[in-house]
Design a protein around this motif. Structure first.
Motif, PDB file in Angstrom:
ATOM      1  N   ARG A  68       7.225   2.508  -8.089  1.00 21.55           N
ATOM      2  CA  ARG A  68       8.487   1.824  -7.831  1.00 21.55           C
ATOM      3  C   ARG A  68       8.195   0.858  -6.842  1.00 21.55           C
ATOM      4  NH1 ARG A  68      12.521   0.980  -4.873  1.00 21.55           N
ATOM      5  NH2 ARG A  68      11.757   2.662  -3.417  1.00 21.55           N
ATOM      6  N   ARG A  69       7.849   1.330  -5.780  1.00 23.31           N
ATOM      7  CA  ARG A  69       7.580   0.538  -4.541  1.00 23.31           C
ATOM      8  C   ARG A  69       6.532  -0.466  -4.749  1.00 23.31           C
ATOM      9  NH1 ARG A  69       7.079   4.711   0.736  1.00 23.31           N
ATOM     10  NH2 ARG A  69       8.763   6.063   0.178  1.00 23.31           N
ATOM     11  N   LYS A  70       5.356  -0.230  -5.399  1.00 24.95           N
ATOM     12  CA  LYS A  70       4.377  -1.243  -5.580  1.00 24.95           C
ATOM     13  C   LYS A  70       4.941  -2.325  -6.478  1.00 24.95           C
ATOM     14  CE  LYS A  70       0.532  -2.921  -7.170  1.00 24.95           C
ATOM     15  NZ  LYS A  70      -0.437  -3.861  -6.295  1.00 24.95           N
ATOM     16  N   PHE A  71       5.739  -1.966  -7.566  1.00 28.39           N
ATOM     17  CA  PHE A  71       6.428  -2.977  -8.468  1.00 28.39           C
ATOM     18  C   PHE A  71       7.370  -4.002  -7.688  1.00 28.39           C
ATOM     19  CE2 PHE A  71       5.322   0.078 -11.897  1.00 28.39           C
ATOM     20  CZ  PHE A  71       3.836  -0.501 -12.088  1.00 28.39           C
ATOM     21  N   CYS A 135     -11.564  10.081 -13.715  1.00 26.04           N
ATOM     22  CA  CYS A 135     -12.693   9.765 -14.384  1.00 26.04           C
ATOM     23  C   CYS A 135     -13.043   8.447 -14.058  1.00 26.04           C
ATOM     24  CB  CYS A 135     -12.413   9.485 -16.070  1.00 26.04           C
ATOM     25  SG  CYS A 135     -11.353   8.481 -16.334  1.00 26.04           S
ATOM     26  N   GLY A 136     -12.231   7.776 -13.039  1.00 30.67           N
ATOM     27  CA  GLY A 136     -12.745   6.290 -12.381  1.00 30.67           C
ATOM     28  C   GLY A 136     -12.321   5.291 -13.023  1.00 30.67           C
ATOM     29  N   LEU A 137     -11.597   5.419 -14.505  1.00 29.84           N
ATOM     30  CA  LEU A 137     -11.352   4.565 -15.408  1.00 29.84           C
ATOM     31  C   LEU A 137     -10.341   3.144 -14.721  1.00 29.84           C
ATOM     32  CD1 LEU A 137     -11.749   3.092 -18.438  1.00 29.84           C
ATOM     33  CD2 LEU A 137      -9.659   4.129 -18.766  1.00 29.84           C
ATOM     34  N   ARG A 138     -10.812   1.857 -15.004  1.00 32.05           N
ATOM     35  CA  ARG A 138      -9.845   1.013 -14.110  1.00 32.05           C
ATOM     36  C   ARG A 138      -8.699   0.689 -15.170  1.00 32.05           C
ATOM     37  NH1 ARG A 138     -11.246  -4.833 -11.475  1.00 32.05           N
ATOM     38  NH2 ARG A 138      -9.129  -5.804 -12.206  1.00 32.05           N
ATOM     39  N   HIS A 139      -7.718   0.719 -14.561  1.00 37.56           N
ATOM     40  CA  HIS A 139      -6.299   0.292 -15.345  1.00 37.56           C
ATOM     41  C   HIS A 139      -5.816  -0.978 -14.752  1.00 37.56           C
ATOM     42  CE1 HIS A 139      -5.744   4.443 -17.511  1.00 37.56           C
ATOM     43  NE2 HIS A 139      -6.664   4.727 -16.613  1.00 37.56           N
ATOM     44  N   GLU A 140      -5.016  -1.956 -15.479  1.00 39.49           N
ATOM     45  CA  GLU A 140      -4.483  -2.868 -15.067  1.00 39.49           C
ATOM     46  C   GLU A 140      -3.274  -2.786 -14.719  1.00 39.49           C
ATOM     47  OE1 GLU A 140      -6.501  -5.294 -14.352  1.00 39.49           O
ATOM     48  OE2 GLU A 140      -8.208  -4.334 -15.250  1.00 39.49           O
ATOM     49  N   ILE A 141      -2.667  -3.517 -13.659  1.00 35.27           N
ATOM     50  CA  ILE A 141      -1.306  -3.200 -13.058  1.00 35.27           C
ATOM     51  C   ILE A 141      -0.187  -3.690 -14.125  1.00 35.27           C
ATOM     52  CG2 ILE A 141       0.483  -4.161 -11.447  1.00 35.27           C
ATOM     53  CD1 ILE A 141      -1.996  -2.135 -10.301  1.00 35.27           C
ATOM     54  N   ASP A 142      -0.723  -4.721 -14.994  1.00 31.24           N
ATOM     55  CA  ASP A 142       0.573  -5.141 -15.949  1.00 31.24           C
ATOM     56  C   ASP A 142       0.736  -3.867 -17.202  1.00 31.24           C
ATOM     57  OD1 ASP A 142       1.196  -7.500 -14.680  1.00 31.24           O
ATOM     58  OD2 ASP A 142      -0.264  -8.674 -15.971  1.00 31.24           O
ATOM     59  N   ASP A 143      -0.381  -3.642 -17.148  1.00 33.56           N
ATOM     60  CA  ASP A 143      -0.413  -2.494 -18.605  1.00 33.56           C
ATOM     61  C   ASP A 143       0.514  -1.169 -17.772  1.00 33.56           C
ATOM     62  OD1 ASP A 143      -1.791  -3.722 -19.957  1.00 33.56           O
ATOM     63  OD2 ASP A 143      -3.847  -2.956 -19.526  1.00 33.56           O
ATOM     64  N   ILE A 144       0.330  -0.849 -16.421  1.00 33.82           N
ATOM     65  CA  ILE A 144       0.914   0.400 -16.032  1.00 33.82           C
ATOM     66  C   ILE A 144       2.418  -0.057 -15.990  1.00 33.82           C
ATOM     67  CG2 ILE A 144       1.025   1.798 -13.835  1.00 33.82           C
ATOM     68  CD1 ILE A 144      -1.993   1.497 -13.410  1.00 33.82           C
ATOM     69  N   ARG A 145       2.714  -1.089 -15.399  1.00 32.79           N
ATOM     70  CA  ARG A 145       4.076  -1.627 -15.309  1.00 32.79           C
ATOM     71  C   ARG A 145       4.893  -1.312 -16.578  1.00 32.79           C
ATOM     72  NH1 ARG A 145       6.538  -6.313 -11.616  1.00 32.79           N
ATOM     73  NH2 ARG A 145       8.671  -5.848 -11.719  1.00 32.79           N
ATOM     74  N   ALA A 146       4.369  -1.975 -17.675  1.00 24.47           N
ATOM     75  CA  ALA A 146       4.777  -1.784 -19.108  1.00 24.47           C
ATOM     76  C   ALA A 146       5.283  -0.485 -19.501  1.00 24.47           C
ATOM     77  CB  ALA A 146       3.828  -2.624 -20.236  1.00 24.47           C
ATOM     78  N   ALA A 147       4.298   0.552 -19.088  1.00 24.80           N
ATOM     79  CA  ALA A 147       4.591   1.868 -19.484  1.00 24.80           C
ATOM     80  C   ALA A 147       5.588   2.406 -18.556  1.00 24.80           C
ATOM     81  CB  ALA A 147       3.411   2.655 -19.350  1.00 24.80           C
ATOM     82  N   LYS A 165      -3.881   5.853  -9.863  1.00 23.53           N
ATOM     83  CA  LYS A 165      -3.418   5.481  -8.561  1.00 23.53           C
ATOM     84  C   LYS A 165      -4.074   4.016  -8.322  1.00 23.53           C
ATOM     85  CE  LYS A 165      -3.616   6.501  -3.624  1.00 23.53           C
ATOM     86  NZ  LYS A 165      -4.478   5.325  -3.369  1.00 23.53           N
ATOM     87  N   THR A 166      -3.202   3.072  -7.419  1.00 21.11           N
ATOM     88  CA  THR A 166      -3.786   1.840  -7.020  1.00 21.11           C
ATOM     89  C   THR A 166      -4.967   2.169  -6.591  1.00 21.11           C
ATOM     90  OG1 THR A 166      -2.694   1.833  -5.265  1.00 21.11           O
ATOM     91  CG2 THR A 166      -1.564   0.707  -6.909  1.00 21.11           C
ATOM     92  N   ALA A 167      -6.095   1.091  -6.577  1.00 15.87           N
ATOM     93  CA  ALA A 167      -7.321   1.217  -6.146  1.00 15.87           C
ATOM     94  C   ALA A 167      -7.453   1.243  -4.657  1.00 15.87           C
ATOM     95  CB  ALA A 167      -8.276   0.460  -6.683  1.00 15.87           C
ATOM     96  N   THR A 168      -6.643   1.665  -4.013  1.00 18.67           N
ATOM     97  CA  THR A 168      -6.359   1.857  -2.423  1.00 18.67           C
ATOM     98  C   THR A 168      -6.527   3.040  -1.794  1.00 18.67           C
ATOM     99  OG1 THR A 168      -3.786   1.978  -2.507  1.00 18.67           O
ATOM    100  CG2 THR A 168      -4.700  -0.193  -2.518  1.00 18.67           C
ATOM    101  N   ILE A 169      -6.860   3.260  -0.440  1.00 17.62           N
ATOM    102  CA  ILE A 169      -6.799   4.232   0.285  1.00 17.62           C
ATOM    103  C   ILE A 169      -5.392   4.516   0.850  1.00 17.62           C
ATOM    104  CG2 ILE A 169      -8.030   5.541   2.228  1.00 17.62           C
ATOM    105  CD1 ILE A 169      -9.707   4.610  -0.096  1.00 17.62           C
ATOM    106  N   SER A 170      -5.126   5.780   0.327  1.00 17.40           N
ATOM    107  CA  SER A 170      -3.547   6.057   1.022  1.00 17.40           C
ATOM    108  C   SER A 170      -3.877   7.082   2.037  1.00 17.40           C
ATOM    109  CB  SER A 170      -2.994   6.834  -0.042  1.00 17.40           C
ATOM    110  OG  SER A 170      -2.567   6.044  -1.196  1.00 17.40           O
ATOM    111  N   PHE A 171      -2.587   7.221   3.231  1.00 19.37           N
ATOM    112  CA  PHE A 171      -2.921   8.292   4.257  1.00 19.37           C
ATOM    113  C   PHE A 171      -3.139   9.402   3.445  1.00 19.37           C
ATOM    114  CE2 PHE A 171      -0.278   5.037   6.082  1.00 19.37           C
ATOM    115  CZ  PHE A 171      -0.749   4.949   7.597  1.00 19.37           C
ATOM    116  N   GLY A 172      -4.167  10.143   4.253  1.00 16.41           N
ATOM    117  CA  GLY A 172      -4.576  11.532   4.009  1.00 16.41           C
ATOM    118  C   GLY A 172      -5.586  11.443   2.918  1.00 16.41           C
ATOM    119  N   GLN A 173      -5.993  10.358   2.722  1.00 19.05           N
ATOM    120  CA  GLN A 173      -7.287  10.159   1.673  1.00 19.05           C
ATOM    121  C   GLN A 173      -8.328   9.904   2.231  1.00 19.05           C
ATOM    122  OE1 GLN A 173      -6.346   7.233  -1.475  1.00 19.05           O
ATOM    123  NE2 GLN A 173      -8.161   7.796  -2.705  1.00 19.05           N
ATOM    124  N   ALA A 174      -9.725  10.412   1.848  1.00 19.29           N
ATOM    125  CA  ALA A 174     -10.692  10.149   2.656  1.00 19.29           C
ATOM    126  C   ALA A 174     -11.378   8.764   2.186  1.00 19.29           C
ATOM    127  CB  ALA A 174     -11.973  10.984   1.957  1.00 19.29           C
TER     128      ALA A 174
END
Length: 253
Positions: A68-71, A135-147, A165-174
């Motif tokens: 929700r924050r991302k969109f 599995c590392g598969l790439r997902h596009e943001i527009d597809d995720i938003r539609a779902a 998850k967005t391809a970013t490093i979050s707090f607590g993530q290595a």
């Protein structure tokens, strides 16, 4: 007489004299493109604390809130365009002055400025797409938003059913091991390290400027506000980044 030379002029001279430059960028280079600095007063993290990686993984509710924050932020990110700072760095890459750009930013603006992907080392990932954590598969943001708009739930991987998850490093993530090793190698190889628009408080990434300095490279810090590493720098330029770097767009190789 060197002390009488304007800081921006001295920076331009140092760039001309250097052969292997590393540029290290933080949020400050992108605020001039309209991307908010999350840590500053009034920034997003003063309004809502970031979601920890473990909370994201363990809670479907937290995953939905993260999306929700991302969109909500997506129009701001998509409207942003590279500014004179980004363009100057891209030009220095193009003429062979800058070997690598190490960035803490996730906004994809260095790529949009024309810098080849293999010259960019993204320490905190990239928010312009997502990946499955399993599995590392790439997902596009527009597809995720539609779902997401259809169900209100964070979608699972279309291939394996894993957490996306967005391809970013979050707090607590290595931190990404490969990118950290590449950044270290680039830092140890440079003869000039230019930190641009970063407060230099987020470690381990903020350790690279001192690593370069201790290895014999020149160290320049371009940032509107003082940093804890200013005392170690050969040059500190406290001005708007686009104003300082803009003249470099005309620099010849």
């Amino acid at each position: 007489m060197e002390d009488l030379e304007p800081p921006a002029g001295r920076l331009l001279r140092m760039v001309r004299e250097a052969e292997r430059i590393v540029v290290f960028t933080g949020a400050g280079i992108s605020t001039e493109s309209g991307i908010p600095d999350f840590r500053s007063p009034g920034g997003m993290w003063t309004k809502a604390m970031p979601i920890d990686f473990q909370d994201y993984v363990s809670s479907a509710e937290m995953r939905a809130e993260a999306w929700r924050r991302k969109f909500a932020m997506e129009p701001t990110f998509r409207a942003a365009r590279p500014n004179d700072g980004h363009k100057a760095v891209a030009h220095l890459v193009r003429i062979g002055k800058v070997r690598h750009v190490i960035t803490q930013n996730i906004d994809n603006l260095h790529q949009a400025s024309g810098i080849p992907a293999d010259r960019i080392i993204e320490l905190h990932g990239n928010a312009s797409y997502a990946r499955c954590l399993a599995c590392g598969l790439r997902h596009e943001i527009d597809d995720i938003r539609a779902a997401f708009e259809e169900t209100g739930a964070a979608p699972d991987c279309r291939s394996c059913g894993g957490i996306v998850k967005t391809a970013t490093i979050s707090f607590g993530q290595a931190m990404p091991e490969e990118e950290m090793l590449r950044a270290e190698a680039a830092t140890l190889d440079c003869d000039l390290f230019i930190a641009i628009g970063t407060s230099l408080v987020v470690y381990p990434a903020a350790g690279f400027p001192l690593m370069a300095k201790r290895n014999g490279a020149g160290l320049v810090i371009v940032n509107r506000d003082p940093t804890d590493l200013d005392c170690h720098a050969d040059l500190v330029v406290s001005d708007e980044i686009g104003t300082v770097l803009g003249p470099m767009i005309a620099l010849n190789g």
